[in-house]
Design a protein around this motif. Structure first.
Motif, PDB file in Angstrom:
ATOM      1  N   LYS A 127       0.863  -1.195   0.000  1.00  0.00           N
ATOM      2  CA  LYS A 127       0.000   0.000   0.000  1.00  0.00           C
ATOM      3  C   LYS A 127       0.891   1.234   0.000  1.00  0.00           C
ATOM      4  O   LYS A 127       1.803   1.346   0.825  1.00  0.00           O
ATOM      5  CB  LYS A 127      -0.911   0.011   1.223  1.00  0.00           C
ATOM      6  CG  LYS A 127      -1.814   1.221   1.270  1.00  0.00           C
ATOM      7  CD  LYS A 127      -2.739   1.197   2.467  1.00  0.00           C
ATOM      8  CE  LYS A 127      -3.632   2.430   2.445  1.00  0.00           C
ATOM      9  NZ  LYS A 127      -4.520   2.493   3.589  1.00  0.00           N
ATOM     10  N   SER A 129       0.692   5.422   0.158  1.00  0.00           N
ATOM     11  CA  SER A 129      -0.206   6.552   0.436  1.00  0.00           C
ATOM     12  C   SER A 129       0.598   7.835   0.584  1.00  0.00           C
ATOM     13  O   SER A 129       1.751   7.824   0.988  1.00  0.00           O
ATOM     14  CB  SER A 129      -1.043   6.282   1.692  1.00  0.00           C
ATOM     15  OG  SER A 129      -0.203   6.029   2.796  1.00  0.00           O
ATOM     16  N   ASP A 134      -3.545   6.934  -2.710  1.00  0.00           N
ATOM     17  CA  ASP A 134      -3.849   5.946  -1.668  1.00  0.00           C
ATOM     18  C   ASP A 134      -4.229   4.679  -2.427  1.00  0.00           C
ATOM     19  O   ASP A 134      -5.394   4.468  -2.742  1.00  0.00           O
ATOM     20  CB  ASP A 134      -4.983   6.419  -0.765  1.00  0.00           C
ATOM     21  CG  ASP A 134      -5.150   5.547   0.469  1.00  0.00           C
ATOM     22  OD1 ASP A 134      -4.282   4.700   0.725  1.00  0.00           O
ATOM     23  OD2 ASP A 134      -6.172   5.712   1.172  1.00  0.00           O
ATOM     24  N   SER A 136      -3.301   0.337  -3.430  1.00  0.00           N
ATOM     25  CA  SER A 136      -2.730  -0.953  -3.033  1.00  0.00           C
ATOM     26  C   SER A 136      -2.575  -1.844  -4.254  1.00  0.00           C
ATOM     27  O   SER A 136      -3.423  -1.832  -5.144  1.00  0.00           O
ATOM     28  CB  SER A 136      -3.636  -1.656  -2.026  1.00  0.00           C
ATOM     29  OG  SER A 136      -3.705  -0.931  -0.833  1.00  0.00           O
ATOM     30  N   ILE A 156       4.231   6.976   2.116  1.00  0.00           N
ATOM     31  CA  ILE A 156       4.316   5.931   3.127  1.00  0.00           C
ATOM     32  C   ILE A 156       4.017   4.600   2.438  1.00  0.00           C
ATOM     33  O   ILE A 156       3.001   4.467   1.752  1.00  0.00           O
ATOM     34  CB  ILE A 156       3.313   6.157   4.277  1.00  0.00           C
ATOM     35  CG1 ILE A 156       3.553   7.520   4.940  1.00  0.00           C
ATOM     36  CG2 ILE A 156       3.390   5.019   5.292  1.00  0.00           C
ATOM     37  CD1 ILE A 156       4.905   7.664   5.591  1.00  0.00           C
ATOM     38  N   VAL A 158       3.408   0.536   3.077  1.00  0.00           N
ATOM     39  CA  VAL A 158       3.096  -0.518   4.045  1.00  0.00           C
ATOM     40  C   VAL A 158       3.032  -1.827   3.277  1.00  0.00           C
ATOM     41  O   VAL A 158       2.372  -1.915   2.243  1.00  0.00           O
ATOM     42  CB  VAL A 158       1.753  -0.249   4.768  1.00  0.00           C
ATOM     43  CG1 VAL A 158       1.409  -1.402   5.706  1.00  0.00           C
ATOM     44  CG2 VAL A 158       1.808   1.069   5.524  1.00  0.00           C
ATOM     45  N   LYS A 160       2.312  -6.059   3.621  1.00  0.00           N
ATOM     46  CA  LYS A 160       1.752  -7.136   4.435  1.00  0.00           C
ATOM     47  C   LYS A 160       1.716  -8.419   3.620  1.00  0.00           C
ATOM     48  O   LYS A 160       1.436  -8.397   2.424  1.00  0.00           O
ATOM     49  CB  LYS A 160       0.334  -6.790   4.898  1.00  0.00           C
ATOM     50  CG  LYS A 160       0.260  -5.616   5.829  1.00  0.00           C
ATOM     51  CD  LYS A 160      -1.157  -5.330   6.271  1.00  0.00           C
ATOM     52  CE  LYS A 160      -1.175  -4.133   7.211  1.00  0.00           C
ATOM     53  NZ  LYS A 160      -2.523  -3.859   7.711  1.00  0.00           N
ATOM     54  N   SER A 166       4.786  -7.493   9.098  1.00  0.00           N
ATOM     55  CA  SER A 166       4.490  -6.331   8.248  1.00  0.00           C
ATOM     56  C   SER A 166       5.553  -5.259   8.463  1.00  0.00           C
ATOM     57  O   SER A 166       6.189  -5.188   9.517  1.00  0.00           O
ATOM     58  CB  SER A 166       3.116  -5.761   8.589  1.00  0.00           C
ATOM     59  OG  SER A 166       2.119  -6.720   8.361  1.00  0.00           O
ATOM     60  N   GLU A 168       6.485  -0.900   7.598  1.00  0.00           N
ATOM     61  CA  GLU A 168       6.039   0.423   7.157  1.00  0.00           C
ATOM     62  C   GLU A 168       7.274   1.286   6.987  1.00  0.00           C
ATOM     63  O   GLU A 168       8.093   1.393   7.895  1.00  0.00           O
ATOM     64  CB  GLU A 168       5.093   1.050   8.181  1.00  0.00           C
ATOM     65  CG  GLU A 168       4.584   2.410   7.763  1.00  0.00           C
ATOM     66  CD  GLU A 168       3.556   2.990   8.725  1.00  0.00           C
ATOM     67  OE1 GLU A 168       3.587   4.225   8.919  1.00  0.00           O
ATOM     68  OE2 GLU A 168       2.731   2.226   9.255  1.00  0.00           O
ATOM     69  N   ARG A 169       7.412   1.905   5.813  1.00  0.00           N
ATOM     70  CA  ARG A 169       8.578   2.731   5.501  1.00  0.00           C
ATOM     71  C   ARG A 169       8.131   4.015   4.798  1.00  0.00           C
ATOM     72  O   ARG A 169       7.041   4.094   4.251  1.00  0.00           O
ATOM     73  CB  ARG A 169       9.556   1.987   4.576  1.00  0.00           C
ATOM     74  CG  ARG A 169      10.094   0.683   5.134  1.00  0.00           C
ATOM     75  CD  ARG A 169      11.107   0.916   6.231  1.00  0.00           C
ATOM     76  NE  ARG A 169      11.734  -0.327   6.647  1.00  0.00           N
ATOM     77  CZ  ARG A 169      11.289  -1.103   7.626  1.00  0.00           C
ATOM     78  NH1 ARG A 169      10.207  -0.765   8.291  1.00  0.00           N
ATOM     79  NH2 ARG A 169      11.935  -2.207   7.961  1.00  0.00           N
ATOM     80  N   GLU A 170       9.027   5.000   4.789  1.00  0.00           N
ATOM     81  CA  GLU A 170       8.795   6.266   4.094  1.00  0.00           C
ATOM     82  C   GLU A 170       9.730   6.347   2.897  1.00  0.00           C
ATOM     83  O   GLU A 170      10.907   6.017   3.013  1.00  0.00           O
ATOM     84  CB  GLU A 170       9.052   7.430   5.053  1.00  0.00           C
ATOM     85  CG  GLU A 170       8.669   8.774   4.504  1.00  0.00           C
ATOM     86  CD  GLU A 170       8.821   9.874   5.547  1.00  0.00           C
ATOM     87  OE1 GLU A 170       9.850  10.578   5.489  1.00  0.00           O
ATOM     88  OE2 GLU A 170       7.926  10.009   6.394  1.00  0.00           O
ATOM     89  N   TYR A 182      12.648  -4.242  -0.162  1.00  0.00           N
ATOM     90  CA  TYR A 182      12.346  -4.465   1.253  1.00  0.00           C
ATOM     91  C   TYR A 182      12.407  -5.954   1.536  1.00  0.00           C
ATOM     92  O   TYR A 182      11.964  -6.778   0.730  1.00  0.00           O
ATOM     93  CB  TYR A 182      10.951  -3.940   1.613  1.00  0.00           C
ATOM     94  CG  TYR A 182      10.836  -2.431   1.550  1.00  0.00           C
ATOM     95  CD1 TYR A 182      11.733  -1.618   2.226  1.00  0.00           C
ATOM     96  CD2 TYR A 182       9.828  -1.831   0.817  1.00  0.00           C
ATOM     97  CE1 TYR A 182      11.627  -0.238   2.170  1.00  0.00           C
ATOM     98  CE2 TYR A 182       9.718  -0.452   0.758  1.00  0.00           C
ATOM     99  CZ  TYR A 182      10.625   0.332   1.440  1.00  0.00           C
ATOM    100  OH  TYR A 182      10.519   1.688   1.380  1.00  0.00           O
TER     101      TYR A 182
END
Length: 195
Positions: A127, A129, A134, A136, A156, A158, A160, A166, A168-170, A182
């Motif tokens: 995902k 955003s 926004d 996926s 951002i 995310v 999963k 899971s 979450e990165r910027e 990742y």
């Protein structure tokens, strides 16, 4: 014509030449204001070109003043990294020009790998955003998901996947095309210690 007449005509000509003020070309100042089309913020250091020649950059308020004595329309071009360039013909009598630059489109590719095997992970949900997106996507068989985004923006990410932790990165889009890798760690393994 005798010499006296020639001398008199020359004398009158030079007197008139010095008494009549020279005709000066009138000047016009064009104030160019450059802003971001998305959020309206001033764009500093945008390059200004007049008739194809670089003349300067916008200041911290996104403004540049161009003074000229042109008597015909002329082309103004504005360029800034991360934005689509803008160009148009402008009337020589115009005194202000407001230009909204559109952010350039970019490509963000997210690659998901298993941290133990370094093999691509298929069907992970990614995902992305930000202010303008926004969305996926599921990773393909190469472990990749691609998103159309704007350069100069921050997003951002995310990720999963069943049986994985899971994350979450910027991501900051400082280039037009970015590939990010990742690693996901499995969470379904049990470790036994035999003593």
């Amino acid at each position: 014509m005798d010499n006296k007449r020639i001398f008199a005509a020359s004398f009158i000509f030079f007197i008139l030449l010095f008494l009549i003020p020279p005709v000066s070309a009138s000047t016009t100042t064009l104030t160019i204001t450059v802003t971001d089309d998305y959020d309206g913020s001033a764009i500093e250091d945008a390059s200004i070109y007049i008739a194809g020649t670089y003349v300067g950059e916008t200041d911290s308020d996104g403004e540049y003043e161009y003074t000229h004595s042109k008597s015909e329309k002329f082309r103004v071009t504005i360029k800034k990294d991360g934005y689509d360039y803008w160009t148009d013909m402008v009337s020589y009598t115009r005194t202000s020009l407001d230009v909204k630059l559109e952010r350039a489109s970019g490509s963000l590719t997210i690659n998901i790998l298993d941290s133990d095997t370094l093999k691509p992970i298929e069907d992970a949900i990614v995902k992305v955003s930000g202010d303008d997106i926004d969305d996926s996507e599921s990773t393909d068989d190469d472990g990749s998901a691609e998103f159309s985004v704007y350069t100069g923006s921050t997003y951002i990410v995310v990720v999963k996947k069943d049986n994985y932790n899971s994350i979450e990165r910027e991501v900051e889009m400082d280039e037009s095309s970015i590939d990010v890798d990742y690693m996901l760690q499995r969470n379904d393994r049990v470790i036994f210690q035999v003593t």
